[in-house]
Design a protein around this motif. Sequence first.
Motif, short mmCIF file in Angstrom:
data_model
loop_
_atom_site.label_atom_id
_atom_site.label_comp_id
_atom_site.label_asym_id
_atom_site.label_seq_id
_atom_site.Cartn_x
_atom_site.Cartn_y
_atom_site.Cartn_z
N SER A 36 3.29 -3.41 -3.50
CA SER A 36 2.32 -4.44 -3.87
C SER A 36 2.93 -5.82 -3.69
O SER A 36 4.16 -5.98 -3.66
CB SER A 36 1.85 -4.26 -5.32
OG SER A 36 2.89 -4.57 -6.23
N SER A 37 2.08 -6.81 -3.57
CA SER A 37 2.51 -8.20 -3.54
C SER A 37 1.47 -9.04 -4.27
O SER A 37 0.31 -8.65 -4.41
CB SER A 37 2.66 -8.69 -2.09
OG SER A 37 1.41 -8.66 -1.42
N LYS A 60 6.97 -9.32 -4.88
CA LYS A 60 6.79 -8.09 -4.12
C LYS A 60 7.40 -6.94 -4.92
O LYS A 60 8.44 -7.12 -5.56
CB LYS A 60 7.47 -8.17 -2.75
CG LYS A 60 6.91 -9.23 -1.83
CD LYS A 60 7.70 -9.26 -0.51
CE LYS A 60 7.16 -10.32 0.42
NZ LYS A 60 7.92 -10.36 1.70
N TYR A 89 -7.52 -1.83 -8.77
CA TYR A 89 -7.28 -1.89 -7.33
C TYR A 89 -7.16 -0.47 -6.77
O TYR A 89 -6.63 0.43 -7.42
CB TYR A 89 -5.99 -2.67 -7.04
CG TYR A 89 -6.03 -4.10 -7.55
CD1 TYR A 89 -6.51 -5.13 -6.76
CD2 TYR A 89 -5.63 -4.40 -8.85
CE1 TYR A 89 -6.56 -6.44 -7.23
CE2 TYR A 89 -5.68 -5.69 -9.34
CZ TYR A 89 -6.14 -6.71 -8.53
OH TYR A 89 -6.20 -8.00 -9.01
N ASP A 104 -4.25 -12.78 -5.97
CA ASP A 104 -4.08 -12.24 -4.62
C ASP A 104 -3.24 -10.97 -4.60
O ASP A 104 -2.33 -10.81 -3.78
CB ASP A 104 -3.48 -13.29 -3.70
CG ASP A 104 -3.63 -12.92 -2.22
OD1 ASP A 104 -4.58 -12.18 -1.89
OD2 ASP A 104 -2.79 -13.35 -1.41
N ARG A 144 -2.18 -7.41 -3.60
CA ARG A 144 -2.38 -6.57 -2.43
C ARG A 144 -1.51 -5.32 -2.58
O ARG A 144 -0.38 -5.41 -3.06
CB ARG A 144 -2.03 -7.31 -1.14
CG ARG A 144 -2.87 -8.56 -0.92
CD ARG A 144 -2.60 -9.20 0.41
NE ARG A 144 -3.39 -10.42 0.59
CZ ARG A 144 -3.48 -11.09 1.72
NH1 ARG A 144 -2.82 -10.66 2.80
NH2 ARG A 144 -4.21 -12.19 1.79
N THR A 156 0.73 -2.36 1.67
CA THR A 156 0.72 -3.23 2.85
C THR A 156 1.83 -2.88 3.83
O THR A 156 2.00 -3.57 4.84
CB THR A 156 0.86 -4.70 2.43
OG1 THR A 156 2.10 -4.87 1.73
CG2 THR A 156 -0.30 -5.12 1.54
#
Length: 271
Positions: free
Chosen positions: A55-56, A78, A223, A250, A252, A255
């Motif tokens: 994740s970030s 991160k 998420y 934000d 994420r 990835t």
Amino acid sequence: MKLLHPKVISRMMLLPLLMLLSALSLAEYNGLTAEEKGLAIAREADRRDLGWRDSSASMSMLLRNRQGDESLREMRNKSLEVDGDGDKSLIVFDEPRDVRGTALLTFSHRVGDDDQWLYLPALKRVKRIASSNKSGPFMGSEFAYEDISSQEVEKYTYRYLRDETLNGQGCFVIERDPVDENSGYSRQVVWLDKAEYRVQKVEYYDRKQSHLKTLTFHDYQQYLDKHWRASRLEMVNHQTLKSTTLTFTDFRFATGLDERQFNQSGLARMR
């Protein structure tokens, strides 16, 4: 954010019991001892968040002193999920200018001391955070270095305390006691909501058993239809009257981050 560890029994010996406890329904918790129930709740919370891979996120850190004066820092974060061990994480500061490029790399471990390295651009060197210093404040905030590490289940012993309603949500309240003798805490009291096993609040007690800090979690978002993350964390120090707010944006997941992004030798080149 993440919760037990019998100090002398090996993980391999515990595995059958842990698998059984994770499968228990809420009704079946009632037949367990306080220690077994605390462990089962911690394991279930951990199990529900498996599989996020990496994740970030963007982060802001708002520092407040006891007079209410504020200062703001902007960072990037991160994280990497590691099979069979604790997570890895990297925090890089972008603003203000006097801390730009400062980076903290953490290798959390299920058993034993975590590894942490801090790169200080003003000194142009990487500093290893000694185990005896993990209770120190991270970059002047009310978060200790040990708070930044992932809170692996095996880092604590647990005990169920009670059920309680917090902010309209039914919660389990459990106590977790750090196994690490270098921890700055004697114990922590944790509220997890029954619906999703998300941590809602943590009370930290210092080595003298005095209430030191309280951490609260706000604005959870889901998420990948599974993983819950709080958008805001509030840490209040009741002894210094200082506080720190961490805000995440934000987020994420999955990835494609790998071990190469979490490299001690590359800290000085972080931008």
